[in-house]
Design a protein around this motif. Structure first.
Motif, short mmCIF file in Angstrom:
data_model
loop_
_atom_site.label_atom_id
_atom_site.label_comp_id
_atom_site.label_asym_id
_atom_site.label_seq_id
_atom_site.Cartn_x
_atom_site.Cartn_y
_atom_site.Cartn_z
N LEU A 11 1.00 -1.12 0.08
CA LEU A 11 -0.11 0.06 0.08
C LEU A 11 0.93 1.26 0.03
O LEU A 11 1.82 1.33 0.86
CB LEU A 11 -0.95 -0.05 1.32
CG LEU A 11 -1.60 1.26 1.47
CD1 LEU A 11 -2.74 1.59 0.47
CD2 LEU A 11 -2.35 1.13 2.97
N GLN A 13 0.57 5.73 -1.02
CA GLN A 13 0.01 6.71 -1.30
C GLN A 13 0.30 7.18 -2.59
O GLN A 13 1.45 6.97 -3.31
CB GLN A 13 0.59 8.06 -0.44
CG GLN A 13 -0.12 8.01 1.12
CD GLN A 13 0.02 9.22 1.90
OE1 GLN A 13 0.78 9.94 1.67
NE2 GLN A 13 -0.83 9.32 2.87
N ALA A 14 -0.58 8.04 -3.39
CA ALA A 14 -0.33 8.50 -4.70
C ALA A 14 0.87 9.38 -4.70
O ALA A 14 1.26 10.04 -3.92
CB ALA A 14 -1.52 9.27 -5.22
N LYS A 86 -0.17 6.46 -9.15
CA LYS A 86 -1.71 6.71 -9.18
C LYS A 86 -2.53 5.81 -8.83
O LYS A 86 -2.30 4.55 -8.71
CB LYS A 86 -1.94 7.27 -10.70
CG LYS A 86 -0.77 7.85 -11.40
CD LYS A 86 -1.24 8.36 -12.72
CE LYS A 86 -0.19 9.31 -13.47
NZ LYS A 86 -0.69 9.58 -14.83
N PRO A 87 -3.72 6.26 -8.35
CA PRO A 87 -4.66 5.38 -7.78
C PRO A 87 -5.23 4.30 -8.90
O PRO A 87 -5.63 3.17 -8.70
CB PRO A 87 -6.09 6.10 -7.47
CG PRO A 87 -5.23 7.44 -6.93
CD PRO A 87 -4.05 7.65 -7.78
N THR A 90 -3.68 0.91 -9.16
CA THR A 90 -3.97 -0.35 -8.09
C THR A 90 -4.63 -1.63 -8.76
O THR A 90 -5.20 -1.41 -10.10
CB THR A 90 -5.17 0.25 -7.29
OG1 THR A 90 -4.73 1.35 -6.36
CG2 THR A 90 -5.71 -0.96 -6.56
N THR A 112 -1.54 -1.29 -4.01
CA THR A 112 -2.85 -0.51 -3.87
C THR A 112 -2.39 0.94 -3.70
O THR A 112 -1.43 1.18 -2.60
CB THR A 112 -3.63 -0.98 -2.41
OG1 THR A 112 -4.05 -2.32 -2.65
CG2 THR A 112 -4.70 -0.28 -2.26
N VAL A 113 -2.95 1.94 -4.51
CA VAL A 113 -2.38 3.13 -4.33
C VAL A 113 -3.58 4.25 -3.82
O VAL A 113 -4.72 4.18 -4.43
CB VAL A 113 -2.00 3.82 -5.66
CG1 VAL A 113 -1.49 5.28 -5.51
CG2 VAL A 113 -0.78 2.91 -6.23
N SER A 114 -3.48 4.88 -2.65
CA SER A 114 -4.44 5.48 -2.20
C SER A 114 -4.12 7.08 -2.48
O SER A 114 -3.30 7.26 -2.86
CB SER A 114 -4.27 5.35 -0.52
OG SER A 114 -2.86 5.84 -0.08
N SER A 115 -5.40 7.63 -2.63
CA SER A 115 -5.32 9.07 -3.16
C SER A 115 -5.26 9.87 -1.82
O SER A 115 -5.33 9.59 -0.77
CB SER A 115 -6.71 9.24 -3.92
OG SER A 115 -7.69 8.96 -3.13
#
Length: 115
Positions: A11, A13-14, A86-87, A90, A112-115
């Motif tokens: 996981l 972050q963007a 980027k999200p 994912t 998994t990329v969170s925004s």
């Protein structure tokens, strides 16, 4: 028996980065091409990047300029350096190796990329 083992997902972050690895074990000593694919929930599996035995590299338009595919040392090993995530990146990422007689797939590693 040939196995491909992926690692490095997680996981993030963007804007962050991850590096995926794929190592082949078993009776495979050469590969015509090695690739990374990904599959987002509810979508078809898509090709992300390919590197051939001759060193020719191709990327999908969606990742060109952000991702880098490379090969490892003595074993059949490939990496995927992913920057500027980027999200929409994912998904489950799969390693694929085209051997002399067969096409092999890894079990996948989740990104998994969170925004």
């Amino acid at each position: 028996q040939v196995q491909l083992v992926e690692s490095g997902g997680g996981l993030v972050q963007a804007g962050g980065s991850l590096r995926l690895s794929c190592v082949a074990s078993g009776s495979i000593f050469s590969a015509y091409a090695m690739s990374w694919y990904r599959q987002a929930p509810g979508k078809e599996r898509e090709l992300v990047a390919t590197i051939t035995s001759g060193g020719i590299i191709n990327y999908s338009d969606s990742v060109r300029g952000r991702f880098t595919i490379s090969r490892g040392g003595a074993k059949i090993t490939i990496y995927l350096q992913m920057n500027g995530l980027k999200p929409e990146d994912t998904g489950a990422y799969y390693c694929n190796v085209v051997g002399p007689s067969k096409n092999y797939w890894g079990q996948g590693t989740q990104v998994t990329v969170s925004s």
